[in-house]
Design a protein around this motif. Structure first.
Motif, PDB file in Angstrom:
ATOM      1  N   LEU A  32       0.816  -1.309   0.126  1.00 24.92           N
ATOM      2  CA  LEU A  32      -0.002  -0.097  -0.065  1.00 24.92           C
ATOM      3  C   LEU A  32       0.770   1.231   0.057  1.00 24.92           C
ATOM      4  CD1 LEU A  32      -3.223   1.016   0.467  1.00 24.92           C
ATOM      5  CD2 LEU A  32      -2.221   1.354   2.620  1.00 24.92           C
ATOM      6  N   PHE A  33       1.794   1.235   0.884  1.00 28.24           N
ATOM      7  CA  PHE A  33       2.809   2.302   0.925  1.00 28.24           C
ATOM      8  C   PHE A  33       3.904   2.680  -0.134  1.00 28.24           C
ATOM      9  CE2 PHE A  33       1.948   1.951   5.548  1.00 28.24           C
ATOM     10  CZ  PHE A  33       0.929   2.926   5.519  1.00 28.24           C
ATOM     11  N   ALA A  34       3.662   1.395  -1.448  1.00 27.36           N
ATOM     12  CA  ALA A  34       4.821   1.545  -2.367  1.00 27.36           C
ATOM     13  C   ALA A  34       4.945   3.092  -2.982  1.00 27.36           C
ATOM     14  CB  ALA A  34       4.558   0.422  -3.406  1.00 27.36           C
ATOM     15  N   GLU A  35       3.832   3.522  -3.411  1.00 28.47           N
ATOM     16  CA  GLU A  35       3.687   4.780  -4.106  1.00 28.47           C
ATOM     17  C   GLU A  35       4.319   5.852  -3.302  1.00 28.47           C
ATOM     18  OE1 GLU A  35       0.510   8.087  -6.461  1.00 28.47           O
ATOM     19  OE2 GLU A  35      -0.074   5.689  -5.948  1.00 28.47           O
ATOM     20  N   LEU A  36       3.866   5.746  -2.093  1.00 29.54           N
ATOM     21  CA  LEU A  36       4.099   6.935  -1.084  1.00 29.54           C
ATOM     22  C   LEU A  36       5.731   6.835  -0.902  1.00 29.54           C
ATOM     23  CD1 LEU A  36       3.562   9.171   1.075  1.00 29.54           C
ATOM     24  CD2 LEU A  36       3.212   7.099   2.908  1.00 29.54           C
ATOM     25  N   LYS A  37       6.354   5.775  -0.803  1.00 28.61           N
ATOM     26  CA  LYS A  37       7.892   5.661  -0.687  1.00 28.61           C
ATOM     27  C   LYS A  37       8.393   6.507  -1.937  1.00 28.61           C
ATOM     28  CE  LYS A  37       9.473   1.604   0.316  1.00 28.61           C
ATOM     29  NZ  LYS A  37       9.760  -0.045   0.172  1.00 28.61           N
ATOM     30  N   LEU A  46       8.325   9.893  -1.484  1.00 29.68           N
ATOM     31  CA  LEU A  46       9.232  10.617  -0.661  1.00 29.68           C
ATOM     32  C   LEU A  46      10.817  10.381  -1.119  1.00 29.68           C
ATOM     33  CD1 LEU A  46       7.647   9.011   2.650  1.00 29.68           C
ATOM     34  CD2 LEU A  46       7.780  11.517   2.049  1.00 29.68           C
ATOM     35  N   MET A  47      11.296   9.539  -1.999  1.00 34.92           N
ATOM     36  CA  MET A  47      12.291   9.522  -2.633  1.00 34.92           C
ATOM     37  C   MET A  47      12.558  10.565  -3.542  1.00 34.92           C
ATOM     38  SD  MET A  47      13.343   5.245  -2.732  1.00 34.92           S
ATOM     39  CE  MET A  47      11.669   4.522  -3.067  1.00 34.92           C
ATOM     40  N   ALA A  48      11.441  10.958  -4.182  1.00 37.15           N
ATOM     41  CA  ALA A  48      11.573  12.092  -5.079  1.00 37.15           C
ATOM     42  C   ALA A  48      11.756  13.432  -4.430  1.00 37.15           C
ATOM     43  CB  ALA A  48      10.299  12.107  -5.974  1.00 37.15           C
ATOM     44  N   GLU A  49      11.184  13.382  -3.239  1.00 44.26           N
ATOM     45  CA  GLU A  49      11.698  14.617  -2.170  1.00 44.26           C
ATOM     46  C   GLU A  49      13.056  14.701  -2.152  1.00 44.26           C
ATOM     47  OE1 GLU A  49       9.639  16.906  -1.205  1.00 44.26           O
ATOM     48  OE2 GLU A  49       7.688  16.166  -1.743  1.00 44.26           O
ATOM     49  N   GLY A  50      13.781  13.848  -2.207  1.00 43.57           N
ATOM     50  CA  GLY A  50      15.373  13.713  -1.810  1.00 43.57           C
ATOM     51  C   GLY A  50      15.879  12.645  -0.915  1.00 43.57           C
ATOM     52  N   PHE A  51      14.855  12.195  -0.031  1.00 39.45           N
ATOM     53  CA  PHE A  51      15.182  11.292   0.720  1.00 39.45           C
ATOM     54  C   PHE A  51      15.831   9.911  -0.049  1.00 39.45           C
ATOM     55  CE2 PHE A  51      11.496  13.356   2.797  1.00 39.45           C
ATOM     56  CZ  PHE A  51      12.251  13.779   3.981  1.00 39.45           C
ATOM     57  N   SER A  52      17.052   9.500   0.752  1.00 37.75           N
ATOM     58  CA  SER A  52      17.609   8.311   0.035  1.00 37.75           C
ATOM     59  C   SER A  52      16.751   6.955   0.081  1.00 37.75           C
ATOM     60  CB  SER A  52      18.979   8.050   0.925  1.00 37.75           C
ATOM     61  OG  SER A  52      18.699   7.433   2.271  1.00 37.75           O
ATOM     62  N   PRO A  53      17.007   6.278  -0.861  1.00 33.29           N
ATOM     63  CA  PRO A  53      16.159   4.997  -0.867  1.00 33.29           C
ATOM     64  C   PRO A  53      16.396   4.020   0.255  1.00 33.29           C
ATOM     65  CG  PRO A  53      17.094   5.605  -3.204  1.00 33.29           C
ATOM     66  CD  PRO A  53      17.555   6.585  -2.267  1.00 33.29           C
ATOM     67  N   ALA A  54      17.675   3.903   0.707  1.00 26.20           N
ATOM     68  CA  ALA A  54      18.108   3.337   1.639  1.00 26.20           C
ATOM     69  C   ALA A  54      17.286   3.769   2.935  1.00 26.20           C
ATOM     70  CB  ALA A  54      19.300   3.168   2.054  1.00 26.20           C
ATOM     71  N   GLU A  55      17.183   4.878   3.205  1.00 30.63           N
ATOM     72  CA  GLU A  55      16.518   5.633   4.292  1.00 30.63           C
ATOM     73  C   GLU A  55      15.109   5.209   4.298  1.00 30.63           C
ATOM     74  OE1 GLU A  55      15.580   9.976   6.382  1.00 30.63           O
ATOM     75  OE2 GLU A  55      16.634   9.815   4.462  1.00 30.63           O
ATOM     76  N   ALA A  84      -1.862  10.094   4.221  1.00 29.71           N
ATOM     77  CA  ALA A  84      -1.460  10.588   2.979  1.00 29.71           C
ATOM     78  C   ALA A  84      -1.798   9.549   1.720  1.00 29.71           C
ATOM     79  CB  ALA A  84       0.204  10.453   3.017  1.00 29.71           C
ATOM     80  N   VAL A  85      -1.774   8.466   2.202  1.00 24.45           N
ATOM     81  CA  VAL A  85      -2.487   7.339   1.146  1.00 24.45           C
ATOM     82  C   VAL A  85      -4.086   7.246   1.090  1.00 24.45           C
ATOM     83  CG1 VAL A  85      -0.231   6.330   1.069  1.00 24.45           C
ATOM     84  CG2 VAL A  85      -2.287   5.322   2.523  1.00 24.45           C
TER      85      VAL A  85
END
Length: 287
Positions: free
Chosen positions: A28-33, A36-45, A139-140
């Motif tokens: 469910l949270f896949a799109e949200l993730k 957030l990565m597009a915002e600049g948060f690292s994929p690992a984080e 958010a979702v």
């Protein structure tokens, strides 16, 4: 600003998550993730946070946000004698701290104690939900079909359209607050999933949402960190918020009410805090 924790606690829902549900939540949270990565948060984080078993989707709380009516909340209960007595004792116990904060920020100690009484019962209660889960779930939830099954009544087409619009707006708000939550967690070394608060995403004794923490929270005790689950930082941060929104000595009742309504947009909320503060001030004058 945020909704009163003492009232929010009656809405607490106990959730049990099984492995299948956890897998469903991850998907469910896949799109949200991705957002957030597009915002600049690292994929690992982001992967680290969302793979934590504490992460849950909380669909049951969404309808409560749609049907909440702040004007009908029982704020008068905070004026009961036993509550005023507890607030009066609090003022005595923390008199030096309250005097110092009043001197620094120009916000009357009675108002600060009244605010903390309403928000968290003077720091005794601050919420039971991980605010990360609250904000991520909101958010979702712009997808109406995720929310609709949890409404307890049939809706007319007009009412459904109105609630869908509200949910979409609150979903956008929650996403922005979630971004801020992750940013302040990085900056201050916080565990975003350890912050407990209300079903409205507010946390700590003064019940700040993440954007308010970022803008107004202060290190009141000078220990090099900001912790809204301690009285010194909580009271100083609330005082700083009010000061930054125009509070100063000598304001009229109406002017004070307008400032308090930036903290929570409810008129009954602001009036209750001022009535509690008056009770505390009057009782101190008698002593």
């Amino acid at each position: 600003m945020r909704l009163t924790l003492g009232v929010c606690l009656i809405l607490t829902v106990v959730l049990t998550v099984c492995p299948a549900r956890a897998k469903e939540d991850t998907e469910l949270f896949a799109e949200l993730k991705s957002r957030l990565m597009a915002e600049g948060f690292s994929p690992a984080e982001i992967d680290k946070v969302f793979s934590d078993p504490r992460v849950k989707f909380l669909p049951q709380i969404m309808p409560r946000k749609l049907t909440w009516d702040e004007s009908k909340l029982p704020y008068k209960r905070f004026l009961r004698p036993e509550r005023i007595a507890r607030a009066r004792n609090f003022m005595k116990d923390y008199a030096p701290l309250l005097d110092e904060i009043e001197k620094t920020y120009g916000v009357e100690k009675e108002v600060l104690v009244a605010l903390l009484l309403v928000e968290s019962d003077l720091g005794r209660h601050h919420g039971r939900y991980e605010i990360f889960n609250v904000l991520a779930s909101m958010a979702v939830s712009s997808d109406w079909e995720r929310v609709k099954p949890y409404l307890d009544r049939e809706l007319s087409p007009e009412e459904e359209a109105r609630l869908k619009s509200i949910m979409a707006r609150r979903s956008r708000w929650a996403y922005r607050e979630l971004v801020v939550l992750l940013e302040i967690s990085q900056k201050y070394g916080l565990d975003p999933l350890a912050l407990k608060g209300s079903i409205f995403g507010a946390f700590g004794y003064p019940q700040f949402i993440p954007s308010s923490f970022r803008s107004y929270a202060v290190d009141g005790d000078g220990d090099g960190r900001i912790d809204l689950y301690t009285l010194t930082d909580a009271l100083a941060s609330a005082a700083n918020y009010l000061k930054r929104h125009g509070w100063r000595p000598g304001l009229s009742w109406e002017e004070k009410k307008r400032v308090l309504m930036t903290y929570n947009h409810s008129e009954p909320y602001a009036e209750t805090i001022l009535e509690i503060a008056k009770n505390l001030h009057d009782s101190e004058d008698r002593n």
